[in-house]
Design a protein around this motif. Structure first.
Motif, PDB file in Angstrom:
ATOM      1  N   ARG A 175      65.391  41.186  38.640  1.00  0.00           N
ATOM      2  CA  ARG A 175      64.995  39.775  38.720  1.00  0.00           C
ATOM      3  C   ARG A 175      63.481  39.634  38.599  1.00  0.00           C
ATOM      4  NH1 ARG A 175      68.544  37.354  43.762  1.00  0.00           N
ATOM      5  NH2 ARG A 175      70.613  37.689  42.870  1.00  0.00           N
ATOM      6  N   ILE A 176      62.754  40.488  39.292  1.00  0.00           N
ATOM      7  CA  ILE A 176      61.303  40.430  39.215  1.00  0.00           C
ATOM      8  C   ILE A 176      60.828  40.779  37.819  1.00  0.00           C
ATOM      9  CG2 ILE A 176      59.182  41.448  40.102  1.00  0.00           C
ATOM     10  CD1 ILE A 176      60.465  39.578  42.040  1.00  0.00           C
ATOM     11  N   SER A 177      61.510  41.742  37.171  1.00  0.00           N
ATOM     12  CA  SER A 177      61.110  42.134  35.820  1.00  0.00           C
ATOM     13  C   SER A 177      61.242  40.976  34.852  1.00  0.00           C
ATOM     14  CB  SER A 177      61.971  43.317  35.347  1.00  0.00           C
ATOM     15  OG  SER A 177      61.784  44.437  36.192  1.00  0.00           O
ATOM     16  N   VAL A 178      62.320  40.205  34.969  1.00  0.00           N
ATOM     17  CA  VAL A 178      62.504  39.035  34.099  1.00  0.00           C
ATOM     18  C   VAL A 178      61.408  38.010  34.358  1.00  0.00           C
ATOM     19  CG1 VAL A 178      64.020  37.101  33.561  1.00  0.00           C
ATOM     20  CG2 VAL A 178      64.994  39.379  33.899  1.00  0.00           C
ATOM     21  N   ALA A 179      61.114  37.771  35.634  1.00  0.00           N
ATOM     22  CA  ALA A 179      60.067  36.801  35.971  1.00  0.00           C
ATOM     23  C   ALA A 179      58.708  37.271  35.475  1.00  0.00           C
ATOM     24  CB  ALA A 179      60.037  36.589  37.495  1.00  0.00           C
ATOM     25  N   ARG A 180      58.465  38.575  35.581  1.00  0.00           N
ATOM     26  CA  ARG A 180      57.193  39.086  35.090  1.00  0.00           C
ATOM     27  C   ARG A 180      57.088  38.971  33.580  1.00  0.00           C
ATOM     28  NH1 ARG A 180      55.805  44.554  38.588  1.00  0.00           N
ATOM     29  NH2 ARG A 180      55.180  43.475  40.480  1.00  0.00           N
ATOM     30  N   GLY A 181      58.209  39.153  32.909  1.00  0.00           N
ATOM     31  CA  GLY A 181      58.196  38.997  31.458  1.00  0.00           C
ATOM     32  C   GLY A 181      57.810  37.585  31.063  1.00  0.00           C
ATOM     33  N   LEU A 195      53.312  33.619  29.523  1.00  0.00           N
ATOM     34  CA  LEU A 195      52.434  32.527  29.943  1.00  0.00           C
ATOM     35  C   LEU A 195      50.964  32.915  29.837  1.00  0.00           C
ATOM     36  CD1 LEU A 195      51.992  29.734  31.289  1.00  0.00           C
ATOM     37  CD2 LEU A 195      52.297  30.851  33.502  1.00  0.00           C
ATOM     38  N   THR A 196      50.667  34.187  30.001  1.00  0.00           N
ATOM     39  CA  THR A 196      49.266  34.618  29.965  1.00  0.00           C
ATOM     40  C   THR A 196      48.731  34.809  28.549  1.00  0.00           C
ATOM     41  OG1 THR A 196      49.916  36.951  30.159  1.00  0.00           O
ATOM     42  CG2 THR A 196      49.470  35.744  32.200  1.00  0.00           C
ATOM     43  N   VAL A 197      49.584  34.719  27.527  1.00  0.00           N
ATOM     44  CA  VAL A 197      49.091  34.738  26.148  1.00  0.00           C
ATOM     45  C   VAL A 197      48.281  33.458  25.934  1.00  0.00           C
ATOM     46  CG1 VAL A 197      49.732  34.737  23.705  1.00  0.00           C
ATOM     47  CG2 VAL A 197      51.035  36.104  25.353  1.00  0.00           C
ATOM     48  N   ARG A 198      47.052  33.581  25.477  1.00  0.00           N
ATOM     49  CA  ARG A 198      46.132  32.439  25.486  1.00  0.00           C
ATOM     50  C   ARG A 198      46.636  31.252  24.676  1.00  0.00           C
ATOM     51  NH1 ARG A 198      39.764  34.240  25.793  1.00  0.00           N
ATOM     52  NH2 ARG A 198      39.931  35.196  27.857  1.00  0.00           N
ATOM     53  N   VAL A 199      47.261  31.509  23.545  1.00  0.00           N
ATOM     54  CA  VAL A 199      47.775  30.397  22.732  1.00  0.00           C
ATOM     55  C   VAL A 199      48.858  29.652  23.496  1.00  0.00           C
ATOM     56  CG1 VAL A 199      48.964  29.767  20.616  1.00  0.00           C
ATOM     57  CG2 VAL A 199      47.193  31.538  20.572  1.00  0.00           C
ATOM     58  N   VAL A 200      49.784  30.409  24.079  1.00  0.00           N
ATOM     59  CA  VAL A 200      50.865  29.794  24.865  1.00  0.00           C
ATOM     60  C   VAL A 200      50.273  29.069  26.070  1.00  0.00           C
ATOM     61  CG1 VAL A 200      52.945  30.235  26.204  1.00  0.00           C
ATOM     62  CG2 VAL A 200      52.513  31.535  24.116  1.00  0.00           C
ATOM     63  N   ALA A 201      49.324  29.728  26.751  1.00  0.00           N
ATOM     64  CA  ALA A 201      48.709  29.115  27.929  1.00  0.00           C
ATOM     65  C   ALA A 201      47.986  27.830  27.567  1.00  0.00           C
ATOM     66  CB  ALA A 201      47.737  30.113  28.566  1.00  0.00           C
ATOM     67  N   PHE A 202      47.301  27.820  26.428  1.00  0.00           N
ATOM     68  CA  PHE A 202      46.569  26.616  26.003  1.00  0.00           C
ATOM     69  C   PHE A 202      47.536  25.461  25.730  1.00  0.00           C
ATOM     70  CE2 PHE A 202      44.784  23.837  22.754  1.00  0.00           C
ATOM     71  CZ  PHE A 202      43.563  23.507  23.342  1.00  0.00           C
ATOM     72  N   VAL A 203      48.629  25.752  25.032  1.00  0.00           N
ATOM     73  CA  VAL A 203      49.600  24.699  24.716  1.00  0.00           C
ATOM     74  C   VAL A 203      50.233  24.142  25.994  1.00  0.00           C
ATOM     75  CG1 VAL A 203      51.800  24.201  23.578  1.00  0.00           C
ATOM     76  CG2 VAL A 203      50.078  25.600  22.417  1.00  0.00           C
ATOM     77  N   ALA A 226      47.017  40.672  36.563  1.00  0.00           N
ATOM     78  CA  ALA A 226      47.148  40.151  37.930  1.00  0.00           C
ATOM     79  C   ALA A 226      47.996  38.888  37.953  1.00  0.00           C
ATOM     80  CB  ALA A 226      45.761  39.874  38.507  1.00  0.00           C
ATOM     81  N   ILE A 227      47.781  38.007  36.968  1.00  0.00           N
ATOM     82  CA  ILE A 227      48.589  36.786  36.885  1.00  0.00           C
ATOM     83  C   ILE A 227      50.046  37.138  36.628  1.00  0.00           C
ATOM     84  CG2 ILE A 227      48.995  34.683  35.549  1.00  0.00           C
ATOM     85  CD1 ILE A 227      45.962  34.570  35.067  1.00  0.00           C
ATOM     86  N   ALA A 228      50.275  38.072  35.672  1.00  0.00           N
ATOM     87  CA  ALA A 228      51.647  38.448  35.323  1.00  0.00           C
ATOM     88  C   ALA A 228      52.376  39.081  36.495  1.00  0.00           C
ATOM     89  CB  ALA A 228      51.628  39.407  34.130  1.00  0.00           C
ATOM     90  N   GLU A 229      51.652  39.807  37.368  1.00  0.00           N
ATOM     91  CA  GLU A 229      52.296  40.468  38.494  1.00  0.00           C
ATOM     92  C   GLU A 229      52.482  39.522  39.689  1.00  0.00           C
ATOM     93  OE1 GLU A 229      50.347  44.026  39.674  1.00  0.00           O
ATOM     94  OE2 GLU A 229      50.419  44.930  37.675  1.00  0.00           O
ATOM     95  N   ARG A 230      51.452  38.794  40.030  1.00  0.00           N
ATOM     96  CA  ARG A 230      51.498  38.042  41.266  1.00  0.00           C
ATOM     97  C   ARG A 230      52.118  36.654  41.136  1.00  0.00           C
ATOM     98  NH1 ARG A 230      48.660  41.087  45.109  1.00  0.00           N
ATOM     99  NH2 ARG A 230      49.488  43.131  44.581  1.00  0.00           N
ATOM    100  N   VAL A 231      52.013  36.015  39.994  1.00  0.00           N
ATOM    101  CA  VAL A 231      52.619  34.688  39.855  1.00  0.00           C
ATOM    102  C   VAL A 231      54.129  34.737  40.087  1.00  0.00           C
ATOM    103  CG1 VAL A 231      53.173  32.859  38.203  1.00  0.00           C
ATOM    104  CG2 VAL A 231      50.813  33.646  38.454  1.00  0.00           C
ATOM    105  N   PRO A 232      54.882  35.714  39.513  1.00  0.00           N
ATOM    106  CA  PRO A 232      56.318  35.765  39.815  1.00  0.00           C
ATOM    107  C   PRO A 232      56.598  35.986  41.295  1.00  0.00           C
ATOM    108  CG  PRO A 232      55.814  37.109  37.905  1.00  0.00           C
ATOM    109  CD  PRO A 232      54.501  36.741  38.517  1.00  0.00           C
ATOM    110  N   GLU A 233      55.729  36.762  41.971  1.00  0.00           N
ATOM    111  CA  GLU A 233      55.974  37.067  43.376  1.00  0.00           C
ATOM    112  C   GLU A 233      55.606  35.902  44.293  1.00  0.00           C
ATOM    113  OE1 GLU A 233      53.810  40.621  44.050  1.00  0.00           O
ATOM    114  OE2 GLU A 233      55.156  41.867  42.849  1.00  0.00           O
TER     115      GLU A 233
END
Length: 744
Positions: free
Chosen positions: A366-372, A377-385, A649-656
């Motif tokens: 479950r955590i792995s899916v959330a981290r994915g 989300l941390t890809v800048r283009v995706v984050a900007f949109v 850090a965002i990819a690890e801690r945001v899901p948690e």
């Protein structure tokens, strides 16, 4: 390994964790003794406040009313009245008895009138109210009580007077109404629903925590901590409320309930989430409890201080109403924080794995899916949109916040089947809505009352003003009534009663009276009374001053709340850009919430406006609670970014943390949403804007917008500080560090 690493907590945090876990039984016993002591020595109730008690300092309206009573020897404004009405017309005998009863009470000839000192009769006959919507259908008896009579006793005396003396078949007594009976009715409704509100809120807390952790024990821990916090917060604030000038508003009681139960449950979810993570990673009961206390305790402490400091910022207000809000809410939060950071870790250490019975340890998948999803989300283009979409959407919703109108809700806030509301509706049908709370215009000057022609001319000028339904002037009543009642016996003062054609405490009436006050000098000139001094008194005038003071206080307190929260965020995160960014996001969420409040209650439901303190309280609480979630979510990201890149850090801690923030947000929103169980308009307004604001903050701002903006800005968000992980970018995930984390 996903545990909250020892290297991520400083010495003080680890020492605090060791103390509360090691002496866990003493902590529990200490709070039990504290609760008993509070029950014995601290008060269970507090004095309540009224509208006049919270008028702005040096209120011109109250000064005018005092001057009028001094000039004439008695006041002309009453806040309590009996209403008689027959749509087909009151009989001549019934109308005659209205006057006879009033004369008998004033002369002391009527027995069994209790605290009533005088009664002024008004019947909508031809000549008295030219603008009355009907003729001969409605009679009012304005009640004046003896000095120092309480609101409750005044209403009880008026009701008894109606039962004993207005009881013939053709009297058609509807009931007792006015701003005083409306306030008493609101208090009865509030206290009558308080137990239901408490039970419903606790049930919501239990349900959400049980679903979040799939456990039967975790809700008990959250419930016990919330109950202790609420009980102590009520007793402590009751004690402090005794020193608040004018008393404490009734509106604070359910607000304290929703706030305390909501934030304590939030903190319980934060601690429980951290505890479960440690247990899932293989730590023993005491180690997991210490890690949870060390990592989460300091964050909860700073987050609670942010909410308490934001609430305390209300003390800079000039209005006594909001100065009463400040210490009560702030102390409630402080008590809740102290209980949470001590009792919760102690209970975690006592129960251990049993906290999450009967659920099983979570699978890493479950955590792995959330981290994915977080990595995407941390890809800048995706984050900007995503960030741009959120900003535009919130800005669009917030565009209507500027149209919000403020008023004071007493009679209009009551349910339509409430006796005071029904009586007010009957009075408005026979006269005009403003008859429930007339406005007094006072003139003072040498021989100002000795020229009836000029007084009649001024009455016509007043009658022609926008928003004025009728005017009771010296020329409208017999000379024997006028002299001493509307014209002083010395002739140096005269007074008029102005009846407005909207709810006298609503935004329209307040606006109409402000316009009338501004044009009074020219009206006096045209009437030939240019040398007279004038003043305006009554509940509409007081409400107008209160709303004006609220608007001024809102700007003043907004600056104080933003400054306090910005300072706390800057100290905790040791940065400038990120705190400014986070507060900007909180402002967007607040504006969107207030915009939706406008769209629903003013545009959709057709209300004139909202209660004056609703946007005020919502602004302070939502900004402070936004910092609460900021500290929890971004604090974990910041701490992890000392060991790796910000993106990782965002990819690890945001899901948690997002799961805990989402559950906490839903809990807090539900807690505030329960305020809608109180069938008063202002509580439903507050329930809507607070619940929506918390959900927007937790589900949109903290879970999507903030991570997206941090991803777009990267290391610049930490300026002027440089995150250690941003320098190397490849530090091992578990590498220890001697540097201290934020807030340690």
């Amino acid at each position: 390994m996903r545990s909250w690493r020892r290297s991520e907590a400083g010495f003080l945090a680890r020492a605090y964790a060791w103390l509360v876990v090691t002496f866990r039984w003493f902590v529990v016993l200490g709070w039990a003794v504290g609760a008993v002591a509070a029950a014995v020595w601290l008060p269970a109730t507090i004095p309540n406040a009224d509208l006049g008690g919270f008028a702005p300092p040096n209120s011109r309206a109250i000064a005018t009313e005092t001057a009028s009573a001094k000039a004439f020897g008695f006041p002309v404004l009453s806040r309590t009245l009996l209403v008689q009405r027959d749509p087909h017309g009151l009989s001549e005998a019934a109308q005659r008895r209205v006057v006879e009863r009033a004369v008998a009470v004033t002369k002391g000839e009527e027995r069994d009138v209790g605290d009533i000192a005088a009664v002024i009769p008004v019947v909508n006959t031809v000549g008295v109210f030219p603008s009355s919507s009907e003729v001969g259908t409605t009679a009012l008896s304005f009640v004046f009580t003896k000095p120092h009579t309480t609101f409750g006793d005044e209403v009880a005396a008026a009701q008894r007077f109606g039962r004993v003396h207005v009881n013939q078949a053709d009297d058609h007594l509807v009931g007792v109404t006015g701003t005083v009976p409306a306030q008493v009715a609101q208090s009865k409704i509030l206290y009558g629903r308080l137990l239901l509100l408490e039970c419903a809120t606790l049930a919501v807390v239990i349900g959400i925590v049980a679903l979040k952790f799939r456990s039967l024990i975790a809700p008990f821990v959250a419930l016990l901590t919330a109950a202790v916090s609420y009980f102590l917060a009520v007793r402590v604030t009751n004690y402090v409320g005794g020193f608040v000038r004018g008393g404490v508003p009734d509106e604070l009681k359910p607000l304290v309930l929703a706030l305390v139960l909501g934030i304590v449950t939030d903190y319980a979810i934060f601690f429980l989430s951290s505890m479960r993570t440690g247990l899932d990673d293989g730590a023993d009961r005491l180690t997991a409890a210490k890690n949870s206390a060390a990592q989460t305790g300091r964050i909860v402490l700073v987050a609670g201080l942010a909410v308490a400091a934001g609430s305390a910022a209300m003390l800079v207000a000039h209005s006594g109403f909001f100065r009463a809000f400040g210490p009560v809410l702030s102390l409630s939060v402080l008590v809740s924080v102290v209980v949470s950071v001590t009792l919760l870790p102690a209970l975690l250490a006592i129960f251990g794995r049993a906290l999450f019975w009967p659920s099983r340890p979570r699978k890493a998948r479950r955590i792995s899916v959330a981290r994915g999803a977080a990595r995407v989300l941390t890809v800048r283009v995706v984050a900007f949109v995503l960030g741009a979409t959120c900003v535009v959407g919130l800005a669009v919703l917030g565009a209507d916040a500027g149209r919000l109108r403020l008023g004071v809700s007493f009679v209009a806030a009551l349910p339509s089947d409430n006796p005071a509301h029904e009586a007010a509706t009957a009075a408005a049908a026979g006269f005009a809505p403003g008859i429930v709370a007339p406005t007094e215009v006072l003139l003072q000057g040498p021989a100002v009352g000795n020229d009836p022609v000029k007084l009649t001319r001024l009455a016509r000028e007043l009658q022609g003003q926008p928003g004025v339904a009728g005017v009771v002037s010296p020329s409208a009543l017999p000379d024997e009534v006028v002299r001493g009642a509307l014209v002083s016996r010395t002739g140096d003062a005269a007074r008029f009663l102005v009846i407005l054609d909207h709810d006298p405490l609503g935004p329209r009436a307040i606006s109409d009276l402000e316009r009338l006050s501004a044009t009074m000098p020219s009206l006096l000139q045209r009437a030939g009374l240019g040398g007279a001094q004038h003043g305006v008194a009554g509940d509409t005038a007081v409400a107008g001053e209160l709303v004006a003071a609220t608007n001024a206080d809102l700007r003043r307190i907004a600056i104080a709340v933003l400054a306090v929260n910005l300072l706390l965020l800057m100290v905790f995160l040791r940065a400038v850009v990120a705190p400014v960014l986070l507060l900007g996001c909180s402002l967007l969420a607040l504006a969107a919430s207030l915009g939706c409040l406008t769209l629903l209650f003013q545009d959709r439901l057709g209300h004139e406006g909202v209660a004056f303190y609703v946007p005020f309280a919502a602004s302070v609480l939502l900004l402070s609670l936004g910092s609460d979630y900021n500290i929890y979510g971004v604090g974990h990201v910041w701490t992890r970014a000392r060991h790796t890149t910000l993106r990782k850090a965002i990819a690890e801690r945001v899901p948690e943390t997002s799961g805990a923030i989402t559950a906490a947000g839903i809990t807090l929103a539900a807690s505030f949403g329960m305020l809608a169980l109180v069938p008063l308009r202002q509580f439903r307004e507050l329930a809507f804007v607070m619940a929506l604001g918390v959900l927007i903050d937790a589900l949109v701002v903290r879970s999507v917008l903030v991570p997206a903006l941090l991803s777009v800005l990267g290391g610049l968000s930490a300026w002027p500080r440089r995150l250690r992980g941003a320098e190397g970018g490849s530090a091992p995930a578990g590498a220890p560090s001697t540097a201290t984390g934020p807030g340690t």
